[in-house]
Design a protein around this motif. Structure first.
Motif, PDB file in Angstrom:
ATOM      1  N   VAL A  53      35.781  38.613  36.628  1.00 25.83           N
ATOM      2  CA  VAL A  53      34.843  37.550  36.976  1.00 25.83           C
ATOM      3  C   VAL A  53      35.166  37.104  38.400  1.00 25.83           C
ATOM      4  CG1 VAL A  53      34.648  36.760  34.584  1.00 25.83           C
ATOM      5  CG2 VAL A  53      36.331  35.686  36.105  1.00 25.83           C
ATOM      6  N   ASN A  54      34.285  36.323  38.998  1.00 24.48           N
ATOM      7  CA  ASN A  54      34.565  35.834  40.342  1.00 24.48           C
ATOM      8  C   ASN A  54      35.241  34.468  40.287  1.00 24.48           C
ATOM      9  OD1 ASN A  54      32.474  33.879  40.025  1.00 24.48           O
ATOM     10  ND2 ASN A  54      30.965  35.406  40.681  1.00 24.48           N
ATOM     11  N   LEU A  55      35.794  34.048  41.422  1.00 17.39           N
ATOM     12  CA  LEU A  55      36.536  32.792  41.480  1.00 17.39           C
ATOM     13  C   LEU A  55      35.646  31.595  41.168  1.00 17.39           C
ATOM     14  CD1 LEU A  55      39.280  31.532  42.075  1.00 17.39           C
ATOM     15  CD2 LEU A  55      38.639  31.440  44.500  1.00 17.39           C
ATOM     16  N   ALA A  56      34.380  31.708  41.530  1.00 20.10           N
ATOM     17  CA  ALA A  56      33.450  30.614  41.267  1.00 20.10           C
ATOM     18  C   ALA A  56      33.333  30.326  39.775  1.00 20.10           C
ATOM     19  CB  ALA A  56      32.077  30.949  41.846  1.00 20.10           C
ATOM     20  N   ALA A  57      33.452  31.369  38.951  1.00 19.34           N
ATOM     21  CA  ALA A  57      33.358  31.190  37.497  1.00 19.34           C
ATOM     22  C   ALA A  57      34.529  30.353  36.980  1.00 19.34           C
ATOM     23  CB  ALA A  57      33.321  32.539  36.793  1.00 19.34           C
ATOM     24  N   ALA A  61      53.682  29.695  38.090  1.00 19.02           N
ATOM     25  CA  ALA A  61      53.675  29.676  39.554  1.00 19.02           C
ATOM     26  C   ALA A  61      53.349  31.045  40.138  1.00 19.02           C
ATOM     27  CB  ALA A  61      55.026  29.187  40.079  1.00 19.02           C
ATOM     28  N   GLU A  62      53.814  32.089  39.479  1.00 20.77           N
ATOM     29  CA  GLU A  62      53.659  33.444  40.007  1.00 20.77           C
ATOM     30  C   GLU A  62      52.281  34.040  39.742  1.00 20.77           C
ATOM     31  OE1 GLU A  62      56.030  32.353  38.076  1.00 20.77           O
ATOM     32  OE2 GLU A  62      57.886  32.476  39.265  1.00 20.77           O
ATOM     33  N   THR A  63      51.495  33.406  38.905  1.00 20.11           N
ATOM     34  CA  THR A  63      50.156  33.897  38.575  1.00 20.11           C
ATOM     35  C   THR A  63      49.116  33.170  39.422  1.00 20.11           C
ATOM     36  OG1 THR A  63      50.798  34.374  36.286  1.00 20.11           O
ATOM     37  CG2 THR A  63      48.445  34.184  36.745  1.00 20.11           C
ATOM     38  N   SER A  64      48.382  33.922  40.196  1.00 25.14           N
ATOM     39  CA  SER A  64      47.343  33.319  41.034  1.00 25.14           C
ATOM     40  C   SER A  64      45.990  33.391  40.330  1.00 25.14           C
ATOM     41  CB  SER A  64      47.251  34.054  42.372  1.00 25.14           C
ATOM     42  OG  SER A  64      46.770  35.371  42.180  1.00 25.14           O
ATOM     43  N   LEU A  65      45.070  32.550  40.775  1.00 29.16           N
ATOM     44  CA  LEU A  65      43.713  32.607  40.234  1.00 29.16           C
ATOM     45  C   LEU A  65      43.072  33.956  40.540  1.00 29.16           C
ATOM     46  CD1 LEU A  65      42.280  29.043  40.970  1.00 29.16           C
ATOM     47  CD2 LEU A  65      43.042  29.979  38.780  1.00 29.16           C
ATOM     48  N   ARG A  66      43.411  34.531  41.686  1.00 31.79           N
ATOM     49  CA  ARG A  66      42.867  35.836  42.035  1.00 31.79           C
ATOM     50  C   ARG A  66      43.308  36.901  41.040  1.00 31.79           C
ATOM     51  NH1 ARG A  66      38.628  36.507  44.633  1.00 31.79           N
ATOM     52  NH2 ARG A  66      39.377  35.140  46.315  1.00 31.79           N
ATOM     53  N   MET A  67      44.546  36.849  40.601  1.00 33.08           N
ATOM     54  CA  MET A  67      45.038  37.802  39.596  1.00 33.08           C
ATOM     55  C   MET A  67      44.269  37.628  38.288  1.00 33.08           C
ATOM     56  SD  MET A  67      49.098  37.301  40.441  1.00 33.08           S
ATOM     57  CE  MET A  67      49.692  38.227  39.053  1.00 33.08           C
ATOM     58  N   ILE A  68      44.000  36.380  37.930  1.00 35.42           N
ATOM     59  CA  ILE A  68      43.277  36.106  36.682  1.00 35.42           C
ATOM     60  C   ILE A  68      41.847  36.615  36.767  1.00 35.42           C
ATOM     61  CG2 ILE A  68      42.388  34.266  35.190  1.00 35.42           C
ATOM     62  CD1 ILE A  68      44.937  32.655  36.013  1.00 35.42           C
ATOM     63  N   THR A  69      41.173  36.338  37.878  1.00 37.09           N
ATOM     64  CA  THR A  69      39.777  36.771  38.009  1.00 37.09           C
ATOM     65  C   THR A  69      39.673  38.292  38.042  1.00 37.09           C
ATOM     66  OG1 THR A  69      39.889  36.566  40.439  1.00 37.09           O
ATOM     67  CG2 THR A  69      39.068  34.668  39.188  1.00 37.09           C
ATOM     68  N   THR A  70      40.659  38.943  38.636  1.00 38.02           N
ATOM     69  CA  THR A  70      40.650  40.412  38.682  1.00 38.02           C
ATOM     70  C   THR A  70      40.770  40.995  37.284  1.00 38.02           C
ATOM     71  OG1 THR A  70      41.614  40.452  40.906  1.00 38.02           O
ATOM     72  CG2 THR A  70      41.831  42.458  39.573  1.00 38.02           C
ATOM     73  N   ARG A  71      41.687  40.461  36.508  1.00 39.78           N
ATOM     74  CA  ARG A  71      41.858  40.982  35.147  1.00 39.78           C
ATOM     75  C   ARG A  71      40.656  40.648  34.270  1.00 39.78           C
ATOM     76  NH1 ARG A  71      47.331  40.821  31.505  1.00 39.78           N
ATOM     77  NH2 ARG A  71      47.963  42.032  33.334  1.00 39.78           N
ATOM     78  N   ALA A  72      40.106  39.446  34.449  1.00 41.67           N
ATOM     79  CA  ALA A  72      38.972  39.018  33.625  1.00 41.67           C
ATOM     80  C   ALA A  72      37.647  39.628  34.082  1.00 41.67           C
ATOM     81  CB  ALA A  72      38.862  37.497  33.648  1.00 41.67           C
TER      82      ALA A  72
END
Length: 211
Positions: free
Chosen positions: A37-41, A24-35
């Motif tokens: 990549v952009n959200l579209a990916a 719950a505490e992990t957002s897609l934005r946090m994932i894309t920032t670390r990876a």
């Protein structure tokens, strides 16, 4: 960057962040920032956060259950009644098979933290996903445990198995900390194989104890 590279980076980042912070505490934005990549990916390759969570589990569990089935086949081929230690030993060997030595602590620790989160955080979709895709192998494994101690009721087996899962999740998800504590307190280091060798008889005794 190839599509395969993008998928791997997203999964690696999601796996680490979910284990560190929770689902719950992990957002897609946090994932894309670390990876990087952009959200579209993420949307293109996975569709949604729920699908990404399921993909993280599938990356470990699909090859794991395939190996576990093969190990169970080999156990049955011995033509003798398996004991609790036999069945749990199959599980331990499967967990260590195919994981590079220098990655074992991290891979097992991260996955065990994720497994713990699957129990403690409300993720109904994940439980459905696991049941739909891995229930056959899980049921087979539990069946051999029941056969090893036929006098135990289904209720007793259920609770003992989940007590054992809790012990295994705590031990393996905290492995690095526990190894450091053991080094400081006893002067002995313990490999992941050694920890497994000590954990299996402990779990076996707990599961096999008469009511």
């Amino acid at each position: 960057m190839t599509q395969a590279d993008t998928v791997t980076r997203i999964l690696d980042s999601a796996e680490q962040l979910f284990a560190e912070k929770g689902f719950a505490e992990t957002s897609l934005r946090m994932i894309t920032t670390r990876a990087k990549v952009n959200l579209a990916a993420v949307n293109y390759h996975f569709g949604s956060k729920k699908d990404l969570i399921q993909a993280v589990f599938a990356r470990f569990l699909t090859p794991f259950t395939q190996k576990l089935d093969k190990e169970l086949d080999a156990m049955v081929a011995t033509n003798r009644e398996p004991t609790f230690q036999d069945v749990l030993g199959v599980l331990a060997r499967t967990m260590l098979t195919g994981v590079e030595t220098h990655q074992r602590y991290n891979k097992l620790s991260v996955f065990m933290r994720l497994l713990g989160l699957a129990y403690t955080q409300a993720q109904g979709h994940l439980r459905r996903f696991l049941n739909e895709n891995y229930a056959k192998t899980y049921g087979r494994f539990i069946g051999y445990l029941k056969a090893a101690h036929p006098t135990l009721s289904s209720d007793e087996i259920f609770w003992r198995i989940h007590f054992a899962i809790g012990s295994a999740v705590f031990t393996m998800s905290s492995l690095e900390v526990l190894r450091s504590m053991a080094q400081a307190d006893t002067g002995h280091d313990a490999s992941v194989e050694r920890v497994m060798q000590m954990l299996i008889p402990f779990l076996s005794a707990a599961l096999e104890q008469e009511s």
